[in-house]
Write a protein that holds these residues in place. Sequence first.
Motif, PDB file in Angstrom:
ATOM      1  N   ILE A  39      53.789   6.014 -35.837  1.00 15.17           N
ATOM      2  CA  ILE A  39      52.430   5.735 -36.297  1.00 15.17           C
ATOM      3  C   ILE A  39      51.555   5.856 -35.057  1.00 15.17           C
ATOM      4  O   ILE A  39      51.686   5.074 -34.109  1.00 15.17           O
ATOM      5  CB  ILE A  39      52.312   4.345 -36.953  1.00 15.17           C
ATOM      6  N   VAL A  40      50.699   6.893 -35.069  1.00 16.56           N
ATOM      7  CA  VAL A  40      49.948   7.258 -33.866  1.00 16.56           C
ATOM      8  C   VAL A  40      48.462   7.395 -34.172  1.00 16.56           C
ATOM      9  O   VAL A  40      48.058   7.583 -35.323  1.00 16.56           O
ATOM     10  CB  VAL A  40      50.482   8.579 -33.267  1.00 16.56           C
ATOM     11  N   ASP A  41      47.656   7.357 -33.107  1.00 16.29           N
ATOM     12  CA  ASP A  41      46.223   7.593 -33.249  1.00 16.29           C
ATOM     13  C   ASP A  41      45.957   9.098 -33.189  1.00 16.29           C
ATOM     14  O   ASP A  41      46.889   9.899 -33.099  1.00 16.29           O
ATOM     15  CB  ASP A  41      45.434   6.802 -32.204  1.00 16.29           C
ATOM     16  N   GLU A  42      44.689   9.479 -33.213  1.00 17.53           N
ATOM     17  CA  GLU A  42      44.327  10.903 -33.250  1.00 17.53           C
ATOM     18  C   GLU A  42      44.741  11.663 -31.993  1.00 17.53           C
ATOM     19  O   GLU A  42      44.880  12.886 -32.027  1.00 17.53           O
ATOM     20  CB  GLU A  42      42.827  11.052 -33.489  1.00 17.53           C
ATOM     21  N   GLU A  43      44.949  10.958 -30.894  1.00 22.78           N
ATOM     22  CA  GLU A  43      45.402  11.602 -29.657  1.00 22.78           C
ATOM     23  C   GLU A  43      46.922  11.640 -29.563  1.00 22.78           C
ATOM     24  O   GLU A  43      47.473  12.139 -28.584  1.00 22.78           O
ATOM     25  CB  GLU A  43      44.833  10.878 -28.427  1.00 22.78           C
ATOM     26  N   GLY A  44      47.608  11.092 -30.548  1.00 17.84           N
ATOM     27  CA  GLY A  44      49.058  11.100 -30.549  1.00 17.84           C
ATOM     28  C   GLY A  44      49.700   9.908 -29.858  1.00 17.84           C
ATOM     29  O   GLY A  44      50.911   9.884 -29.651  1.00 17.84           O
ATOM     30  N   ASN A  45      48.887   8.918 -29.497  1.00 16.79           N
ATOM     31  CA  ASN A  45      49.418   7.720 -28.846  1.00 16.79           C
ATOM     32  C   ASN A  45      49.937   6.740 -29.899  1.00 16.79           C
ATOM     33  O   ASN A  45      49.263   6.483 -30.902  1.00 16.79           O
ATOM     34  CB  ASN A  45      48.324   7.024 -28.029  1.00 16.79           C
ATOM     35  N   ALA A  46      51.125   6.205 -29.653  1.00 16.59           N
ATOM     36  CA  ALA A  46      51.715   5.242 -30.582  1.00 16.59           C
ATOM     37  C   ALA A  46      50.804   4.018 -30.712  1.00 16.59           C
ATOM     38  O   ALA A  46      50.246   3.540 -29.723  1.00 16.59           O
ATOM     39  CB  ALA A  46      53.093   4.817 -30.098  1.00 16.59           C
ATOM     40  N   ILE A  47      50.651   3.558 -31.930  1.00 21.39           N
ATOM     41  CA  ILE A  47      49.859   2.362 -32.208  1.00 21.39           C
ATOM     42  C   ILE A  47      50.821   1.183 -32.323  1.00 21.39           C
ATOM     43  O   ILE A  47      51.678   1.177 -33.209  1.00 21.39           O
ATOM     44  CB  ILE A  47      49.055   2.525 -33.515  1.00 21.39           C
ATOM     45  N   PRO A  48      50.711   0.203 -31.424  1.00 28.13           N
ATOM     46  CA  PRO A  48      51.608  -0.948 -31.507  1.00 28.13           C
ATOM     47  C   PRO A  48      51.349  -1.741 -32.791  1.00 28.13           C
ATOM     48  O   PRO A  48      50.214  -1.847 -33.252  1.00 28.13           O
ATOM     49  CB  PRO A  48      51.260  -1.790 -30.276  1.00 28.13           C
ATOM     50  N   PHE A  49      52.417  -2.300 -33.335  1.00 30.19           N
ATOM     51  CA  PHE A  49      52.304  -3.079 -34.565  1.00 30.19           C
ATOM     52  C   PHE A  49      51.611  -4.410 -34.308  1.00 30.19           C
ATOM     53  O   PHE A  49      51.884  -5.089 -33.324  1.00 30.19           O
ATOM     54  CB  PHE A  49      53.696  -3.365 -35.153  1.00 30.19           C
ATOM     55  N   ASP A  50      50.731  -4.768 -35.214  1.00 34.48           N
ATOM     56  CA  ASP A  50      50.262  -6.141 -35.351  1.00 34.48           C
ATOM     57  C   ASP A  50      49.700  -6.281 -36.765  1.00 34.48           C
ATOM     58  O   ASP A  50      49.394  -5.289 -37.434  1.00 34.48           O
ATOM     59  CB  ASP A  50      49.284  -6.583 -34.254  1.00 34.48           C
ATOM     60  N   THR A  51      49.602  -7.498 -37.230  1.00 37.52           N
ATOM     61  CA  THR A  51      49.203  -7.752 -38.615  1.00 37.52           C
ATOM     62  C   THR A  51      47.797  -7.241 -38.925  1.00 37.52           C
ATOM     63  O   THR A  51      47.594  -6.653 -39.996  1.00 37.52           O
ATOM     64  CB  THR A  51      49.354  -9.240 -38.954  1.00 37.52           C
ATOM     65  N   PRO A  52      46.789  -7.430 -38.050  1.00 38.33           N
ATOM     66  CA  PRO A  52      45.464  -6.873 -38.367  1.00 38.33           C
ATOM     67  C   PRO A  52      45.484  -5.347 -38.550  1.00 38.33           C
ATOM     68  O   PRO A  52      44.798  -4.815 -39.428  1.00 38.33           O
ATOM     69  CB  PRO A  52      44.599  -7.290 -37.180  1.00 38.33           C
ATOM     70  N   LYS A  53      46.284  -4.643 -37.747  1.00 35.90           N
ATOM     71  CA  LYS A  53      46.377  -3.183 -37.899  1.00 35.90           C
ATOM     72  C   LYS A  53      47.063  -2.835 -39.220  1.00 35.90           C
ATOM     73  O   LYS A  53      46.661  -1.900 -39.909  1.00 35.90           O
ATOM     74  CB  LYS A  53      47.120  -2.563 -36.728  1.00 35.90           C
ATOM     75  N   LEU A  54      48.110  -3.575 -39.557  1.00 38.92           N
ATOM     76  CA  LEU A  54      48.776  -3.350 -40.841  1.00 38.92           C
ATOM     77  C   LEU A  54      47.799  -3.580 -41.979  1.00 38.92           C
ATOM     78  O   LEU A  54      47.695  -2.771 -42.896  1.00 38.92           O
ATOM     79  CB  LEU A  54      49.993  -4.268 -40.981  1.00 38.92           C
ATOM     80  N   ARG A  55      47.059  -4.672 -41.929  1.00 38.22           N
ATOM     81  CA  ARG A  55      46.085  -4.988 -42.980  1.00 38.22           C
ATOM     82  C   ARG A  55      45.068  -3.860 -43.125  1.00 38.22           C
ATOM     83  O   ARG A  55      44.738  -3.441 -44.228  1.00 38.22           O
ATOM     84  CB  ARG A  55      45.384  -6.302 -42.662  1.00 38.22           C
ATOM     85  N   ALA A  56      44.595  -3.326 -42.004  1.00 39.11           N
ATOM     86  CA  ALA A  56      43.622  -2.219 -42.042  1.00 39.11           C
ATOM     87  C   ALA A  56      44.239  -0.971 -42.658  1.00 39.11           C
ATOM     88  O   ALA A  56      43.606  -0.293 -43.475  1.00 39.11           O
ATOM     89  CB  ALA A  56      43.102  -1.930 -40.636  1.00 39.11           C
ATOM     90  N   LEU A  57      45.480  -0.651 -42.289  1.00 41.99           N
ATOM     91  CA  LEU A  57      46.137   0.542 -42.837  1.00 41.99           C
ATOM     92  C   LEU A  57      46.425   0.399 -44.327  1.00 41.99           C
ATOM     93  O   LEU A  57      46.470   1.395 -45.048  1.00 41.99           O
ATOM     94  CB  LEU A  57      47.429   0.841 -42.076  1.00 41.99           C
ATOM     95  N   LEU A  58      46.602  -0.826 -44.805  1.00 42.74           N
ATOM     96  CA  LEU A  58      46.865  -1.031 -46.233  1.00 42.74           C
ATOM     97  C   LEU A  58      45.641  -0.704 -47.096  1.00 42.74           C
ATOM     98  O   LEU A  58      45.764  -0.553 -48.308  1.00 42.74           O
ATOM     99  CB  LEU A  58      47.332  -2.467 -46.498  1.00 42.74           C
ATOM    100  N   ASP A  59      44.476  -0.551 -46.458  1.00 40.79           N
ATOM    101  CA  ASP A  59      43.287  -0.096 -47.199  1.00 40.79           C
ATOM    102  C   ASP A  59      43.424   1.367 -47.612  1.00 40.79           C
ATOM    103  O   ASP A  59      42.711   1.828 -48.494  1.00 40.79           O
ATOM    104  CB  ASP A  59      42.018  -0.280 -46.360  1.00 40.79           C
TER     105      ASP A  59
END
Length: 127
Positions: free
Chosen positions: A82-102
């Motif tokens: 799971i990476v950003d637009e530059e290809g950098n891995a996005i570390p897991f955390d609950t706020p990021k998970l919540r945002a991706l669930l949108d």
Amino acid sequence: MVKFVVTTERRYWWTVKVRVPNADERRANQFEEFSFKVQFEDIGTEEADQILSEVNALPVEQRVTRQHDLLLRVVTNWDQDIVDEEGNAIPFDTPKLRALLDDGRFATGLWRAWGDSQRDEGGRRKN
């Protein structure tokens, strides 16, 4: 035969597949499939049923904001795919998970993976 070890916490990794419409004009009406792994915490049936019951008991307008409570409880990590637009891995955390669930496609992939992980299909044959 491997012995079943009783633990207070059991976590496991499972592959998630997310299909999205292809952005390339030459591939109109086609999907791209992305896959990554998430770590689920194996919670008991009683706890899962309780979470779902609580959400389903809410008025419809409140249910929308709580529809992913079960996933927020059981997803504990994800891999480096799971990476950003530059290809950098996005570390897991609950706020990021919540945002991706949108993202409905992301959420559908997670729900499907969690459901698949709850079914024992080890004895099933492919035809």
